[in-house]
Design a protein around this motif. Structure first.
Motif, PDB file in Angstrom:
ATOM      1  N   GLY A 148       9.444   4.305 -16.575  1.00 30.94           N
ATOM      2  CA  GLY A 148       9.951   5.795 -15.549  1.00 30.94           C
ATOM      3  C   GLY A 148      11.089   6.263 -15.719  1.00 30.94           C
ATOM      4  O   GLY A 148      11.418   7.314 -15.819  1.00 30.94           O
ATOM      5  N   LEU A 149      12.284   5.534 -15.739  1.00 29.77           N
ATOM      6  CA  LEU A 149      13.584   5.831 -15.930  1.00 29.77           C
ATOM      7  C   LEU A 149      13.816   6.442 -17.337  1.00 29.77           C
ATOM      8  O   LEU A 149      14.606   7.440 -17.379  1.00 29.77           O
ATOM      9  N   VAL A 150      13.328   5.852 -18.070  1.00 31.29           N
ATOM     10  CA  VAL A 150      13.394   6.459 -19.707  1.00 31.29           C
ATOM     11  C   VAL A 150      12.658   7.892 -19.778  1.00 31.29           C
ATOM     12  O   VAL A 150      13.267   8.774 -20.225  1.00 31.29           O
ATOM     13  N   ALA A 151      11.515   7.910 -19.094  1.00 27.30           N
ATOM     14  CA  ALA A 151      10.840   9.024 -18.985  1.00 27.30           C
ATOM     15  C   ALA A 151      11.774  10.241 -18.311  1.00 27.30           C
ATOM     16  O   ALA A 151      11.573  11.395 -18.596  1.00 27.30           O
ATOM     17  N   ALA A 152      12.325   9.785 -17.338  1.00 25.37           N
ATOM     18  CA  ALA A 152      13.209  10.767 -16.277  1.00 25.37           C
ATOM     19  C   ALA A 152      14.426  11.271 -17.157  1.00 25.37           C
ATOM     20  O   ALA A 152      15.284  11.802 -16.799  1.00 25.37           O
ATOM     21  N   GLY A 153      14.651  10.549 -18.396  1.00 25.86           N
ATOM     22  CA  GLY A 153      15.709  10.874 -19.346  1.00 25.86           C
ATOM     23  C   GLY A 153      17.097  10.366 -18.988  1.00 25.86           C
ATOM     24  O   GLY A 153      18.135  10.508 -19.642  1.00 25.86           O
ATOM     25  N   LEU A 154      16.953   8.821 -18.594  1.00 25.61           N
ATOM     26  CA  LEU A 154      18.174   8.009 -18.624  1.00 25.61           C
ATOM     27  C   LEU A 154      17.887   7.096 -19.626  1.00 25.61           C
ATOM     28  O   LEU A 154      17.057   6.747 -20.517  1.00 25.61           O
ATOM     29  N   PRO A 155      19.283   6.466 -20.454  1.00 25.14           N
ATOM     30  CA  PRO A 155      19.266   5.747 -21.354  1.00 25.14           C
ATOM     31  C   PRO A 155      18.412   4.630 -21.347  1.00 25.14           C
ATOM     32  O   PRO A 155      18.320   3.953 -20.017  1.00 25.14           O
ATOM     33  N   ALA A 156      17.785   4.037 -22.417  1.00 22.99           N
ATOM     34  CA  ALA A 156      16.841   3.138 -22.419  1.00 22.99           C
ATOM     35  C   ALA A 156      17.331   1.787 -22.153  1.00 22.99           C
ATOM     36  O   ALA A 156      16.877   1.126 -21.250  1.00 22.99           O
ATOM     37  N   ALA A 157      18.607   1.422 -22.587  1.00 19.83           N
ATOM     38  CA  ALA A 157      19.205   0.031 -22.378  1.00 19.83           C
ATOM     39  C   ALA A 157      19.582   0.121 -20.857  1.00 19.83           C
ATOM     40  O   ALA A 157      19.132  -0.952 -20.464  1.00 19.83           O
ATOM     41  N   GLY A 158      20.012   0.908 -20.256  1.00 23.41           N
ATOM     42  CA  GLY A 158      20.452   0.779 -18.822  1.00 23.41           C
ATOM     43  C   GLY A 158      19.109   0.687 -18.220  1.00 23.41           C
ATOM     44  O   GLY A 158      19.018   0.279 -16.994  1.00 23.41           O
ATOM     45  N   SER A 159      18.113   1.346 -18.329  1.00 20.73           N
ATOM     46  CA  SER A 159      16.761   1.661 -17.713  1.00 20.73           C
ATOM     47  C   SER A 159      16.093   0.142 -17.966  1.00 20.73           C
ATOM     48  O   SER A 159      15.747  -0.497 -16.660  1.00 20.73           O
ATOM     49  N   PHE A 160      16.195  -0.636 -18.890  1.00 25.09           N
ATOM     50  CA  PHE A 160      15.454  -1.747 -19.045  1.00 25.09           C
ATOM     51  C   PHE A 160      16.410  -2.870 -18.437  1.00 25.09           C
ATOM     52  O   PHE A 160      16.038  -3.854 -17.721  1.00 25.09           O
ATOM     53  N   ALA A 161      17.699  -2.751 -18.067  1.00 26.69           N
ATOM     54  CA  ALA A 161      18.593  -3.418 -17.219  1.00 26.69           C
ATOM     55  C   ALA A 161      18.127  -3.307 -15.895  1.00 26.69           C
ATOM     56  O   ALA A 161      18.307  -4.261 -15.201  1.00 26.69           O
ATOM     57  N   SER A 162      18.315  -2.273 -15.305  1.00 31.04           N
ATOM     58  CA  SER A 162      17.639  -1.889 -14.130  1.00 31.04           C
ATOM     59  C   SER A 162      16.455  -2.709 -13.661  1.00 31.04           C
ATOM     60  O   SER A 162      16.357  -3.344 -12.579  1.00 31.04           O
TER      61      SER A 162
END
Length: 533
Positions: A148-162
Motif C-alpha cells: 500500500g505504501l509503494v502504491a501511495a508513491g513511497l520508495p519500495a525499500a523503505g516501505s518494506f522496511a516499515s
C-alpha cells in the motif's frame, strides 16, 4: 501422543472464528497506512519544508515522546510516516495481544479448551496454533501495508522496511502475551497485564528518545516499540534490527512453552488473591457491582487520557511552525477548523480523534452486558430482586460517564499544558469545555451497542463495526473527497469544531436524541427477550 498433535486443526478453527476480525483489522491497517502516506506526502513537497518539520519535531520533546525522531529530515518517506511508524507498531501489538489471549487463556477460562483437550490434542497445540495465527496475521499485515505504501508513491525499500518493523513488533508482543497467558487465570487480567507491558515499553522508548547525549538513550533499545523505530524506514532501512525482535520473540515463546508444562489446565502460575470474608456494602447494588467490575479499566483509561491531553496541549504550541505550506493549512482546516488559528484547529482535530478512541472504551464497557450474559453470570443475578432495567443501566451509566470522563480529562490536560506554555490558564476552562462538545457523538456509538444487545444480542459486535465505519469515513472522507451525505453518516461529523469553531446546539441535541432512542430500543428489547448464552 505428540505435544503438538492437533495444532493444524486448532489453527484453522482460530482463523474461522476470527474470519471477520482479522480481515477488518488488516484492511483498517493497510488503508490507514496508505492514506496517511497519500495525504501527507503532498503537504511537504520541498526539501526545505521537510527539514523544517523534522527540525520542529526533533526539537520538541513532547513530539519526540509521542512519535519518535525523524532520522532523515530530507526523506519524503521518513517525514510522511512520522505518526504511522509508532502507531502502526502499537496497532500490531494490540492485535497480537488480543489474538493470543483469545485463543489460549480465554478458551481455558470458558471451559472449551478442556473439552478440546479431551480429544487427540497435544498439550502445546493450543498455544502453538495461536502463535501461528499471530505470525501469519502480522506477516500479511506487514506485506500488504508495504504494498500500500509503494502504491501511495513511497520508495519500495523503505516501505518494506516499515512493513517488517510493524510485523516484527506484533510478533514480539504476541510472544509476550503468550507468557502472560500462562501466569494468570483470567483472560481479562492477561489482556490488562499485556497492555500494561505495552504502555511501559512505550514510556521507556519515550524516555530514551527524549534523552540528550549524556542521558539514557540506551533505554530505547530495551523496548520492542523502540526496536520498531530503529528499523529507520526511508532513513537507512536497518534490516538487521529484525534479528533483535525475532530473537526476543523466540526466547519468550520458549519461556511460554516451559510455563505450559508447569501448570494445570485452566489455572495460572500466579496465585489467585483471596478476597475479603465479607463483601463491601457497595456491592449490594447493581451499580456498585458494575463499578467493581469496570473500575480498573476506567482508571487506566483516565490516566492515559490525562497524559495524552498534556502531550496534545504541548504540541499545539508548535503547530504554527509545522504547518507552513498552503496545502498543510488546507488539510488541517478540513479536519479541524479555521486556519486563522492553527493551534485551535489542531486541538479541535485532536479532540475529534480522542472522541473516537474514547468510544472504544464505551463500546467495551457496554459490551460487558453481553459478556455477563453469555458467561451465565447475569442469570443468577437477575433471579434475585435485581431488575433487568436496573442491571442494564448500571453498566450503561458507567459506559456513558466513563466515555465523558475520558474526553473531559483530555481537555483538562490539554488546557493545563497549553495554558502553561502560553501563560493563559484560561485555556483550561476553554479546552475542557470544548471537549464536552464531542461527548454526544461518542455516546451514539455506545447506544448502538445497547440497541444491538437488547434487540439482536448475537450482533452486539455491531458496535465495533459502526465505530470502524465511522473512523474510516472520518479519516478517508476529506482525503478522497467523499460525498457529503456519506461523511454525515458518522456522528463525529456533526460535533462542533471546538475550540475555534462555532457552538451550535442543534447537532448536539440531535445526537443526544439519537442516543436516547437507541438506548430506549435496546432496553425495551432486553425486557422482552429471553436470557441467552
Amino acid at each position: 501422543m505428540n505435544a503438538l498433535t492437533g495444532t493444524g486443526g486448532l489453527a484453522r478453527l482460530a482463523l474461522r472464528r476470527d474470519r471477520v476480525m482479522l480481515p477488518v483489522w488488516t484492511a483498517i491497517f493497510v488503508l490507514t497506512a496508505s492514506s496517511t502516506a497519500s495525504s501527507t506526502k503532498g503537504l511537504y513537497p520541498t526539501v526545505e519544508s521537510r527539514v523544517k518539520l523534522a527540525s520542529n519535531t526533533n526539537d520538541t520533546p513532547s513530539l519526540v515522546a509521542l512519535y519518535g525522531k525523524v532520522y532523515d529530515p530530507t526523506s519524503l518517506g521518513a517525514v510522511s510516516m512520522l505518526k504511522m511508524n509508532i502507531f502502526g507498531s502499537l496497532l500490531a501489538a494490540i492485535l497480537s495481544i488480543l489474538v493470543v489471549v483469545r485463543h489460549t487463556r480465554q478458551e481455558e477460562e470458558s471451559g472449551r479448551l478442556e473439552l478440546v483437550g479431551a480429544t487427540a490434542v497435544g498439550r502445546r497445540a493450543p498455544l502453538t496454533a495461536a502463535l501461528l495465527v499471530v505470525l501469519a496475521t502480522n506477516v500479511t499485515i506487514g506485506l500488504l501495508a508495504a504494498l500500500g505504501l509503494v502504491a501511495a508513491g513511497l520508495p519500495a525499500a523503505g516501505s518494506f522496511a516499515s512493513g517488517l518493523a510493524w510485523a516484527s513488533v506484533g510478533i514480539a508482543f504476541g510472544a509476550i502475551a503468550a507468557v502472560v497467558a500462562q501466569l494468570t487465570g483470567s483472560a481479562r487480567t492477561a489482556i490488562g497485564i499485556s497492555s500494561a507491558v505495552l504502555g511501559a515499553v512505550y514510556l521507556i522508548r519515550a524516555v530514551g528518545d527524549t534523552s540528550d547525549e549524556n542521558g539514557p538513550r540506551w533505554l530505547s533499545w530495551l523496548s520492542p516499540i523502540g526496536w520498531g523505530q530503529q528499523f529507520r524506514p526511508y532513513a537507512g532501512d536497518r534490516w538487521w534490527v529484525a534479528a533483535v525482535t525475532i530473537t526476543f520473540a523466540a526466547v519468550m515463546v520458549a519461556v511460554a512453552y516451559a510455563l505450559v508444562a508447569r501448570r494445570d489446565l485452566g489455572a495460572g502460575l500466579l496465585p489467585d488473591r483471596p478476597g475479603p470474608a465479607n463483601a463491601a456494602a457497595s456491592l449490594s447494588s447493581p451499580l456498585g457491582l458494575a463499578w467493581r467490575l469496570q473500575r480498573g479499566s476506567i482508571i487506566g483509561w483516565t490516566i492515559g487520557a490525562l497524559v495524552g491531553g498534556l502531550l496534545f496541549g504541548s504540541m499545539a504550541t508548535n503547530v504554527d511552525g509545522m504547518l507552513e505550506s498552503d496545502k498543510a493549512r488546507e488539510f488541517v482546516e478540513k479536519l479541524g477548523g479555521s486556519t486563522q488559528n492553527l493551534s485551535d484547529a489542531f486541538l479541535a482535530t485532536e479532540l475529534g480523534f480522542v472522541a473516537v478512541f474514547a468510544s472504544v472504551f464505551g463500546v467495551q464497557a457496554a459490551m460487558r452486558l453481553r459478556a455477563e450474559e453469555t458467561t451465565q453470570r447475569a442469570e443468577p443475578l437477575l433471579a434475585t430482586a435485581v431488575g433487568r432495567i436496573g442491571w442494564t443501566f448500571s453498566h450503561l451509566l458507567l459506559a456513558l460517564l466513563g466515555t465523558a470522563l475520558i474526553l473531559v480529562t483530555v481537555g483538562l490536560g490539554a488546557g493545563l499544558s497549553y495554558g502553561g506554555a502560553t501563560d493563559d490558564m484560561g485555556e483550561v476552562g476553554r479546552l475542557t469545555g470544548a471537549s464536552l462538545a464531542h461527548i454526544p457523538a461518542a455516546w451514539v456509538v455506545v447506544s448502538i451497542v445497547i440497541a444491538a444487545f437488547g434487540l439482536a444480542p448475537r450482533l452486539v459486535v455491531a458496535g465495533w463495526a459502526a465505530l470502524v465505519t465511522f473512523l474510516l469515513v472520518g479519516e478517508l472522507g476529506p482525503l478522497f473527497e467523499l460525498p457529503e451525505w456519506l461523511m454525515d453518516v458518522s456522528p463525529f461529523a456533526h460535533s462542533p469544531r471546538l475550540p475555534g469553531g462555532e457552538l451550535s446546539v442543534t447537532p448536539i441535541a440531535a445526537l443526544l436524541a439519537v442516543t436516547a432512542v437507541l438506548i430506549a430500543a435496546g432496553v425495551y428489547g432486553f425486557r422482552r427477550r429471553d436470557i441467552t448464552s
